[in-house]
Enzyme design. Structure first.
Site, PDB file in Angstrom:
ATOM      1  N   ARG A 122       0.850  -0.737   0.226  1.00 23.82           N
ATOM      2  CA  ARG A 122       0.264  -0.118  -0.331  1.00 23.82           C
ATOM      3  C   ARG A 122       0.747   1.330   0.005  1.00 23.82           C
ATOM      4  NH1 ARG A 122      -5.252  -2.136   1.586  1.00 23.82           N
ATOM      5  NH2 ARG A 122      -6.172  -0.998  -0.155  1.00 23.82           N
ATOM      6  N   GLN A 127      -0.337   2.606  -6.028  1.00 26.17           N
ATOM      7  CA  GLN A 127      -1.269   2.647  -6.268  1.00 26.17           C
ATOM      8  C   GLN A 127      -2.518   2.594  -6.613  1.00 26.17           C
ATOM      9  OE1 GLN A 127      -1.856   6.893  -5.266  1.00 26.17           O
ATOM     10  NE2 GLN A 127      -2.692   6.170  -2.785  1.00 26.17           N
ATOM     11  N   ASP A 130      -3.688  -1.036  -6.382  1.00 29.81           N
ATOM     12  CA  ASP A 130      -4.244  -1.544  -5.478  1.00 29.81           C
ATOM     13  C   ASP A 130      -5.109  -2.007  -5.940  1.00 29.81           C
ATOM     14  OD1 ASP A 130      -5.284  -2.354  -3.314  1.00 29.81           O
ATOM     15  OD2 ASP A 130      -4.760   0.287  -2.566  1.00 29.81           O
ATOM     16  N   SER A 133      -8.109  -1.438  -3.065  1.00 32.57           N
ATOM     17  CA  SER A 133      -8.434  -0.314  -3.192  1.00 32.57           C
ATOM     18  C   SER A 133      -9.926   0.424  -4.244  1.00 32.57           C
ATOM     19  CB  SER A 133      -7.400   0.362  -3.011  1.00 32.57           C
ATOM     20  OG  SER A 133      -7.220   0.641  -1.879  1.00 32.57           O
ATOM     21  N   TYR A 228      -2.532  -0.413   8.389  1.00 30.72           N
ATOM     22  CA  TYR A 228      -3.305  -0.947   8.947  1.00 30.72           C
ATOM     23  C   TYR A 228      -3.414  -1.346  10.336  1.00 30.72           C
ATOM     24  CZ  TYR A 228      -3.495  -3.071   4.429  1.00 30.72           C
ATOM     25  OH  TYR A 228      -3.129  -3.644   2.525  1.00 30.72           O
TER      26      TYR A 228
END
Ligand code: NAD
Length: 384
Positions: A122, A127, A130, A133, A228
């Protein structure tokens, strides 16, 4: 180099790993793309659309998997599919490696190089790849639509000749990617929104979306490496529930999204808390597949509990297959760009994204947490 798009076989799976737009770009790069016949049908991408951008449609599943250098999927890899993978080939998809480490072991035994989309780091650089997400965004959005459609009330405030309607109160628990999208969507529909998360950093994000953040002061570290959430101690869990009880009781709709990677989802809403909600209220539990954030949740079912509808959806992203596939396709394309050089597969194990996402290679399990889960103590050999 041949890249294959497999047709999803899991019941209810409507997404496809790569859409025609992305295929067109690969074909332009000189990569051969094989598409299993009907792979995009459920997400409204026809074989004709794939053919039009230069893909080859393959009706024979075994030939497709056996010929490919790289096989792409989005839904869970089935046991029955593993033996179709050619030794030395690459597989990319959601593998749930911490929940199902045995599957990774089977892939390693099969001499497959496996990349788990859950394990993409992450980081800012990763990005665009990902997929957790991109799919969580869909789930968060859809969860609110389900709540709004199930609630026997309006979401927005309305001033009408027949009187003034007060806006619905929505509580979002867990303000990660899905939770933040749920907050934004509920706000767009005009609800008054409160949110809670154990990671204090999200308070500002919640507030910037126009929701109220519920502060629960916890006397322990709540954030693990990688940003996290950590699993809370029993005392903190209990305290959190005490604070949240009153908020749950006052809500018309509760959307729960709390997860701790590799663990069963934390229980945030007990039966007693549900009993305090007004009849007609709704809970949508996005953690249903991981054990549920609500004690009353039954995965894949809508249950009525003292007049409160508790919905435990499974694979919500698949219910919006066009954009779920389109965004996953972007994620996969970005990852493939890291793996290809001069039309050929080129895996650079010095790249943190490649090493981070690779769970099996050359017969070995590459991920430390998966090895621990399987009780493997020996370290894997170095690869370059
Ligand atoms: P997730 O799906 O693992 O969990 C959802 C949310 O549940 C998280 O916000 C978590 O804090 C929360 N949660 C866990 N236990 C809880 C509890 N007991 N009570 C209340 N809430 C609880 O998370 P996610 O949406 O995948 O995102 C996790 C992290 O990754 C976040 O820090 C996010 O900002 C970060 N992230 C970074 C990037 C990036 O930098 N590229 C991209 C996406 C996400």
């Amino acid at each position: 180099m041949k890249v294959a798009i497999a047709k999803e076989v899991e019941a209810g799976e409507r997404r496809v790993a790569l859409i025609p737009d992305a295929v067109a770009k690969l074909v332009k790069q000189g990569i051969e793309v094989l598409v299993e016949a009907g792979a995009g049908e459920q997400s409204f991408f026809s074989d004709i659309a794939y053919e039009a951008v230069g893909a080859k449609i393959v009706a024979d599943t075994a030939a497709l998997w056996g010929e490919a250098d790289v096989v792409l999927k989005i839904g869970a890899l089935q046991e029955s599919e593993i033996h179709q993978l050619r030794e030395g080939s690459v597989f990319i998809g959601f593998l749930n490696p911490l929940g199902n480490p045995a599957l990774v072991q089977r892939l390693a035994e099969r001499q497959v190089t496996a990349f788990s989309m859950e394990m993409i780091p992450r980081t800012s650089r990763a990005q665009s790849m990902d997929a957790l997400s991109s799919q969580a965004n869909v789930a968060g959005y859809k969860a609110v639509l389900i709540a709004a459609a199930s609630l026997p009330k309006y979401f927005p405030m309305l001033t009408t000749a027949a009187g003034t309607i007060r806006p619905a109160k929505v509580l979002v628990m867990g303000a990660g990617v899905a939770g933040l999208q749920a907050i934004a969507t509920a706000r767009r529909l005009g609800a008054v929104v409160e949110a809670f998360d154990i990671r204090p950093d999200v308070k500002e994000q919640v507030q910037s979306l126009g929701a109220k953040f519920i502060d629960v002061e916890l006397k322990e570290e709540t954030v693990a490496a990688g940003g996290y959430a950590k699993e809370l101690s029993e005392a903190s869990k209990q305290y959190t529930r005490e604070v949240l009880t009153q908020h749950v009781g006052a809500s018309d709709a509760v959307i729960t999204t709390a997860q701790v990677p590799g663990r069963k989802a934390p229980v945030l809403v007990t039966r007693e808390m549900v009993a305090q909600m007004k009849p007609g209220s709704v809970i949508v539990d996005l953690a249903a597949e991981q054990g549920g954030n609500c004690e009353c949740t039954e995965p894949g079912k809508d249950v009525l509990w003292n007049g409160v509808t508790v919905i435990g959806p499974i694979n919500l992203p698949s219910s919006m297959p066009v954009h779920a596939s389109e965004t996953y396709s972007k994620n996969i394309s970005a990852l493939l760009q890291l793996m290809v050089k001069d039309k050929a597969l080129n895996l650079n194990f010095e790249d943190d994204i490649i090493t981070g996402a690779c769970v099996a290679h050359s017969g070995e399990i590459r991920n430390q947490r998966v090895r621990e889960a399987l009780g493997i103590t020996a370290q894997p050999s170095a690869v370059s």
